[in-house]
Design an enzyme around this catalytic site. Structure first.
Site, PDB file in Angstrom:
ATOM      1  N   CYS A 175     -10.268  16.014 108.498  1.00 28.58           N
ATOM      2  CA  CYS A 175      -9.301  14.907 108.504  1.00 28.58           C
ATOM      3  C   CYS A 175      -9.941  13.578 108.906  1.00 28.58           C
ATOM      4  O   CYS A 175     -10.623  12.956 108.118  1.00 28.58           O
ATOM      5  CB  CYS A 175      -8.124  15.268 109.413  1.00 28.58           C
ATOM      6  N   ARG A 212       3.377  10.169 105.437  1.00 30.05           N
ATOM      7  CA  ARG A 212       2.472  11.230 105.842  1.00 30.05           C
ATOM      8  C   ARG A 212       2.681  12.431 104.930  1.00 30.05           C
ATOM      9  O   ARG A 212       3.821  12.749 104.561  1.00 30.05           O
ATOM     10  CB  ARG A 212       2.712  11.642 107.300  1.00 30.05           C
ATOM     11  N   HIS A 250      -6.286  21.526 108.544  1.00 30.95           N
ATOM     12  CA  HIS A 250      -6.229  21.851 109.968  1.00 30.95           C
ATOM     13  C   HIS A 250      -5.821  23.328 110.080  1.00 30.95           C
ATOM     14  O   HIS A 250      -5.889  24.082 109.132  1.00 30.95           O
ATOM     15  CB  HIS A 250      -5.184  20.987 110.673  1.00 30.95           C
TER      16      HIS A 250
END
Length: 260
Positions: free
Chosen positions: A94, A127, A189
């Site tokens: 990320c 997002r 993640h």
């Protein structure tokens, strides 16, 4: 046998959504095979000798945290580009992935990156959040993404894989992550490595091959890890969430509560 040396890039600032679990996974998969490990943190302002590193990991963080680290990272740029070109395996998640590209733009400012990945990232209002499934040369990869950055790869830059479910680099082009030699960047993640042992072992094999001249890793029982990956892949896809409308909803909720 000297320990295999893992550098953890900015662990206090770039460690969200379980990214520390990737370092734990790398250590345990080495120890289960009889290798000794040594993990050293790379912190802002503290000199560090990257020439002694066998494997490097960097996690994700808030946009503000990334911006604060740019100057320190650029000072280390020549050393990081050199060991990447030499084949030292790296995994960047990320925020770290974004900073290893050519440019990172946020809050009206543009920050230069290391340029190891030929890619640019621009932060948007929405997002992209949720479970993600990616087809890659390491097999199916599963993880969790939560990022407002849109990363666009330059022509010719190899991606990590193709999105089957989720958003990936930008929610538009269908690619996810980037690969330059043994340097891998991704938005996954979760942490990503416990559920994707083939990716973990790829990184470890490159490291032990360079350090110990070992060409084969002892197989491990990954049944539980693969079962966890199967469960994660079956979960519903995420969605793009607008930051500004959410704030307005919170303001309206606060006003309603004050009126009670």
């Amino acid at each position: 046998m000297k320990p295999l040396r893992i550098a953890h890039l900015y662990p206090r600032d770039l460690n969200v959504y379980g990214d520390l679990g990737n370092v734990i996974t790398l250590r345990k998969r080495l120890e289960w095979r009889g290798f000794r490990t040594e993990v050293t943190a790379v912190e802002p302002g503290i000199p560090f000798d990257f020439s002694a590193v066998d494997l490097l990991f960097g996690g994700g963080g808030q946009n503000s945290g990334q911006s604060a680290l740019v100057d320190d990272l650029l000072e280390r740029g020549d050393a990081l580009r050199r060991i990447s070109a030499e084949g030292v395996p790296m995994l960047l998640i990320c925020g770290s992935y974004q900073l290893f590209g050519r440019e990172f733009a946020a809050a009206g400012r543009r920050y230069p990156g290391l340029g190891i990945f030929r890619a640019t990232t621009t932060v948007r209002r929405q997002r992209m959040i949720g479970n993600i499934v990616v087809d890659s040369r390491f097999g199916q990869l599963v993880g969790f993404e939560n990022h407002s950055g849109r990363t666009v790869l330059d022509p010719g830059q190899q991606s990590l894989g193709t999105v089957r479910q989720g958003f990936g680099n930008n929610g538009r082009t269908g690619d996810e992550g980037a690969v330059t030699g043994n340097t891998i960047g991704t938005y996954l993640h979760g942490p990503v490595l416990p559920k994707n042992p083939a990716l973990a072992d790829h990184l470890l094999l490159q490291a032990v091959r360079r350090r110990y001249d070992v060409d084969v890793l002892k197989p491990l029982d990954d049944e539980l890890a693969l079962r966890a990956a199967t469960v994660a892949a079956a979960r519903p896809q995420g969605r793009a969430v607008s930051i500004r409308p959410r704030r307005r909803r919170l303001h309206r909720l606060g006003a309603a509560l004050r009126g009670l």
